[in-house]
Motif scaffolding. Structure first.
Motif, PDB file in Angstrom:
ATOM      1  N   ILE A   1       1.069  -3.267  -6.305  1.00 30.13           N
ATOM      2  CA  ILE A   1       0.965  -2.103  -5.426  1.00 30.13           C
ATOM      3  C   ILE A   1      -0.484  -1.643  -5.388  1.00 30.13           C
ATOM      4  CG2 ILE A   1       3.334  -1.379  -5.850  1.00 30.13           C
ATOM      5  CD1 ILE A   1       2.287   0.718  -7.763  1.00 30.13           C
ATOM      6  N   ILE A   2      -0.848  -1.037  -4.265  1.00 31.16           N
ATOM      7  CA  ILE A   2      -2.198  -0.506  -4.086  1.00 31.16           C
ATOM      8  C   ILE A   2      -2.081   0.950  -3.652  1.00 31.16           C
ATOM      9  CG2 ILE A   2      -4.386  -0.688  -2.864  1.00 31.16           C
ATOM     10  CD1 ILE A   2      -3.744  -3.645  -2.357  1.00 31.16           C
ATOM     11  N   LEU A   3      -2.498   1.854  -4.526  1.00 34.94           N
ATOM     12  CA  LEU A   3      -2.563   3.266  -4.162  1.00 34.94           C
ATOM     13  C   LEU A   3      -3.891   3.469  -3.434  1.00 34.94           C
ATOM     14  CD1 LEU A   3      -1.242   4.887  -7.468  1.00 34.94           C
ATOM     15  CD2 LEU A   3       0.038   4.006  -5.502  1.00 34.94           C
ATOM     16  N   ASP A   4      -3.807   4.036  -2.246  1.00 37.35           N
ATOM     17  CA  ASP A   4      -4.961   4.039  -1.350  1.00 37.35           C
ATOM     18  C   ASP A   4      -5.704   5.370  -1.349  1.00 37.35           C
ATOM     19  OD1 ASP A   4      -6.748   3.020   0.462  1.00 37.35           O
ATOM     20  OD2 ASP A   4      -5.458   3.328   2.212  1.00 37.35           O
ATOM     21  N   LEU A   5      -7.006   5.302  -1.540  1.00 36.57           N
ATOM     22  CA  LEU A   5      -7.871   6.467  -1.360  1.00 36.57           C
ATOM     23  C   LEU A   5      -8.713   6.343  -0.096  1.00 36.57           C
ATOM     24  CD1 LEU A   5      -9.245   7.009  -5.000  1.00 36.57           C
ATOM     25  CD2 LEU A   5      -7.424   8.280  -3.846  1.00 36.57           C
ATOM     26  N   GLU A   6      -8.591   5.212   0.597  1.00 33.11           N
ATOM     27  CA  GLU A   6      -9.484   4.967   1.729  1.00 33.11           C
ATOM     28  C   GLU A   6      -8.818   5.311   3.065  1.00 33.11           C
ATOM     29  OE1 GLU A   6     -12.238   1.578   3.844  1.00 33.11           O
ATOM     30  OE2 GLU A   6     -10.190   1.207   3.270  1.00 33.11           O
ATOM     31  N   ASP A   7      -8.490   4.294   3.867  1.00 34.01           N
ATOM     32  CA  ASP A   7      -8.110   4.529   5.258  1.00 34.01           C
ATOM     33  C   ASP A   7      -6.824   5.334   5.436  1.00 34.01           C
ATOM     34  OD1 ASP A   7     -10.340   3.250   6.177  1.00 34.01           O
ATOM     35  OD2 ASP A   7      -9.339   1.337   6.596  1.00 34.01           O
TER      36      ASP A   7
ATOM     37  N   GLY B   1       5.504  -2.182 -14.042  1.00 37.58           N
ATOM     38  CA  GLY B   1       5.900  -3.459 -13.464  1.00 37.58           C
ATOM     39  C   GLY B   1       4.965  -3.881 -12.354  1.00 37.58           C
ATOM     40  N   GLY B   2       4.517  -5.117 -12.424  1.00 37.67           N
ATOM     41  CA  GLY B   2       3.629  -5.620 -11.388  1.00 37.67           C
ATOM     42  C   GLY B   2       2.193  -5.184 -11.608  1.00 37.67           C
ATOM     43  N   PHE B   3       1.340  -5.584 -10.690  1.00 33.26           N
ATOM     44  CA  PHE B   3      -0.089  -5.309 -10.724  1.00 33.26           C
ATOM     45  C   PHE B   3      -0.351  -3.996  -9.998  1.00 33.26           C
ATOM     46  CE2 PHE B   3      -4.404  -5.864  -8.994  1.00 33.26           C
ATOM     47  CZ  PHE B   3      -5.110  -6.263 -10.133  1.00 33.26           C
ATOM     48  N   VAL B   4      -0.971  -3.054 -10.669  1.00 32.85           N
ATOM     49  CA  VAL B   4      -1.225  -1.732 -10.089  1.00 32.85           C
ATOM     50  C   VAL B   4      -2.721  -1.583  -9.827  1.00 32.85           C
ATOM     51  CG1 VAL B   4      -1.061   0.762 -10.416  1.00 32.85           C
ATOM     52  CG2 VAL B   4       0.747  -0.736 -11.295  1.00 32.85           C
ATOM     53  N   ALA B   5      -3.077  -1.380  -8.577  1.00 29.37           N
ATOM     54  CA  ALA B   5      -4.481  -1.244  -8.194  1.00 29.37           C
ATOM     55  C   ALA B   5      -4.672   0.012  -7.359  1.00 29.37           C
ATOM     56  CB  ALA B   5      -4.944  -2.465  -7.404  1.00 29.37           C
TER      57      ALA B   5
ATOM     58  N   PHE C   1       0.824  -1.206   0.000  1.00 29.88           N
ATOM     59  CA  PHE C   1       0.000   0.000   0.000  1.00 29.88           C
ATOM     60  C   PHE C   1       0.863   1.262   0.000  1.00 29.88           C
ATOM     61  CE2 PHE C   1      -3.222  -2.893   1.629  1.00 29.88           C
ATOM     62  CZ  PHE C   1      -4.409  -2.376   1.117  1.00 29.88           C
ATOM     63  N   ALA C   2       0.308   2.331  -0.599  1.00 28.44           N
ATOM     64  CA  ALA C   2       0.872   3.673  -0.494  1.00 28.44           C
ATOM     65  C   ALA C   2      -0.279   4.665  -0.427  1.00 28.44           C
ATOM     66  CB  ALA C   2       1.767   4.001  -1.681  1.00 28.44           C
ATOM     67  N   PRO C   3      -0.205   5.667   0.457  1.00 30.14           N
ATOM     68  CA  PRO C   3      -1.285   6.653   0.559  1.00 30.14           C
ATOM     69  C   PRO C   3      -1.422   7.450  -0.733  1.00 30.14           C
ATOM     70  CG  PRO C   3       0.196   6.780   2.457  1.00 30.14           C
ATOM     71  CD  PRO C   3       0.867   5.919   1.441  1.00 30.14           C
ATOM     72  N   GLY C   4      -2.636   7.597  -1.231  1.00 34.04           N
ATOM     73  CA  GLY C   4      -2.856   8.267  -2.497  1.00 34.04           C
ATOM     74  C   GLY C   4      -2.680   9.771  -2.461  1.00 34.04           C
ATOM     75  N   ASN C   5      -2.518  10.329  -1.270  1.00 32.18           N
ATOM     76  CA  ASN C   5      -2.356  11.786  -1.156  1.00 32.18           C
ATOM     77  C   ASN C   5      -0.916  12.195  -0.880  1.00 32.18           C
ATOM     78  OD1 ASN C   5      -2.468  10.673   1.489  1.00 32.18           O
ATOM     79  ND2 ASN C   5      -2.894  12.708   2.341  1.00 32.18           N
ATOM     80  N   GLU C   6       0.024  11.236  -0.961  1.00 33.81           N
ATOM     81  CA  GLU C   6       1.424  11.546  -0.671  1.00 33.81           C
ATOM     82  C   GLU C   6       2.286  11.190  -1.880  1.00 33.81           C
ATOM     83  OE1 GLU C   6       2.962  10.516   3.196  1.00 33.81           O
ATOM     84  OE2 GLU C   6       0.938  10.056   3.930  1.00 33.81           O
ATOM     85  N   PRO C   7       2.557  12.159  -2.761  1.00 30.53           N
ATOM     86  CA  PRO C   7       3.295  11.892  -4.004  1.00 30.53           C
ATOM     87  C   PRO C   7       4.643  11.213  -3.791  1.00 30.53           C
ATOM     88  CG  PRO C   7       2.300  14.061  -4.077  1.00 30.53           C
ATOM     89  CD  PRO C   7       2.099  13.569  -2.682  1.00 30.53           C
ATOM     90  N   ARG C   8       5.363  11.569  -2.739  1.00 33.55           N
ATOM     91  CA  ARG C   8       6.683  10.967  -2.512  1.00 33.55           C
ATOM     92  C   ARG C   8       6.555   9.463  -2.295  1.00 33.55           C
ATOM     93  NH1 ARG C   8       9.754   9.360   1.693  1.00 33.55           N
ATOM     94  NH2 ARG C   8       8.141   9.960   3.185  1.00 33.55           N
ATOM     95  N   LYS C   9       5.576   9.044  -1.510  1.00 34.28           N
ATOM     96  CA  LYS C   9       5.395   7.617  -1.251  1.00 34.28           C
ATOM     97  C   LYS C   9       4.848   6.896  -2.483  1.00 34.28           C
ATOM     98  CE  LYS C   9       4.857   8.021   3.752  1.00 34.28           C
ATOM     99  NZ  LYS C   9       3.975   7.806   4.937  1.00 34.28           N
TER     100      LYS C   9
END
Length: 288
Positions: free
Chosen positions: A34-40, A63-67, A14-22
């Motif tokens: 990877i999962i870009l997160d809009l939730e918790d 590269g890899g599965f992007v969700a 997971f990576a927080p969707g509001n933090e471009p660096r992460k």
């Protein structure tokens, strides 16, 4: 089984969707997906703005599965999330708090519309339902079978323990508290023809030994991989959910010796003291 069901997903980070660096770093840690997160992981006030950051990042992630994990249908944000993030570079959507087949059908329809708007092929985007409540667990077979977009089920173990009002935020090393839920999820996913499910996150991110023990319990039950909430967990998940070299070597001996036995006219033998017949030979070591 579909090509999506055959994906190798030992680790989903997971990576927080509001933090471009992460977001820019999340694909550098070797996770299978990877999962870009809009939730918790995103504050309520930043959720809408995070959609644009996530969509813009999709073209940079390779590269890899992007969700993307959208917000659950109970929030009223799901439709806007889907419309705001579907673009080339996206492989799938994680739906939290999935509790019914109707939830999946609703998301399926939203994805149909978003794919058309983005010029993507219909059905291209996959769904990973996140089952994290008692209600969702009981609906597992219907959820797993609700759409051909579904790759497999994911276990939201943290929210699940909260929903059950378990006495501790952290579960035991042997996972006794989660054994029924985990076992049922494996059966539900496989009964619908889906790949083996993906286990939930281990919350004590500095406890490397505990994480490894948790992975081993999940793998033994039948999970194919782990939701990771810290980059340090990725390498261990990839290693622990990979095929066991000794088991692979043993299976190769089984196949070779059984083929030789069949050529001699026998279809039941023992290899290293293990009884082998056609059903045993048909089994293969786990691919993850």
């Amino acid at each position: 089984m579909s090509a999506a069901s055959a994906l190798l997903l030992r680790s989903l980070l997971f990576a927080p969707g509001n933090e471009p660096r992460k977001i820019d770093k999340v694909a550098t840690f070797g996770a299978d997906g990877i999962i870009l997160d809009l939730e918790d992981a995103v504050p309520d006030a930043a959720k809408v703005a995070a959609r644009g950051l996530v969509k813009a990042a999709l073209s940079r992630l390779h590269g890899g599965f992007v969700a993307v994990r959208v917000n659950g249908l109970h929030t009223g944000l799901t439709e806007g999330d889907v419309a705001g993030i579907v673009a080339p570079g996206l492989d799938g959507v994680v739906l939290p708090k999935t509790e019914s087949a109707e939830h999946i059908r609703t998301l399926d329809a939203l994805l149909d519309r978003a794919e058309a708007d983005a010029g993507l092929a219909r059905g291209q985007l996959k769904i990973l339902p996140l089952v994290e409540t008692a209600r969702g667990l009981l609906a597992g077979p219907e959820i797993a079978a609700a759409s051909p977009r579904i790759v497999t089920l994911c276990f939201g173990s943290g929210d699940f323990t909260r929903d059950l009002e378990l006495p501790s935020l952290r579960w035991s090393v042997d996972g006794t508290e989660l054994f029924y839920a985990r076992s049922r999820m494996v059966v539900d996913a496989r009964s619908a023809g889906r790949a083996r499910p993906i286990d939930g996150p281990f919350l004590s991110v500095r406890d490397a030994a505990g994480f490894e023990a948790d992975c081993l319990v999940a793998r033994k039950i039948g999970f194919q991989g782990k939701l990771c909430i810290h980059p340090a967990q990725v390498a261990a998940a990839n290693r622990l959910f990979a095929p066991d070299p000794d088991e692979v070597a043993f299976c190769r001996r089984v196949v070779a010796e059984f083929a030789a036995a069949v050529a001699r006219g026998s279809a039941s033998i023992t290899v290293d003291g293990v009884f082998v017949d056609y059903p045993i030979v048909a089994r293969r070591p786990s691919t993850s």
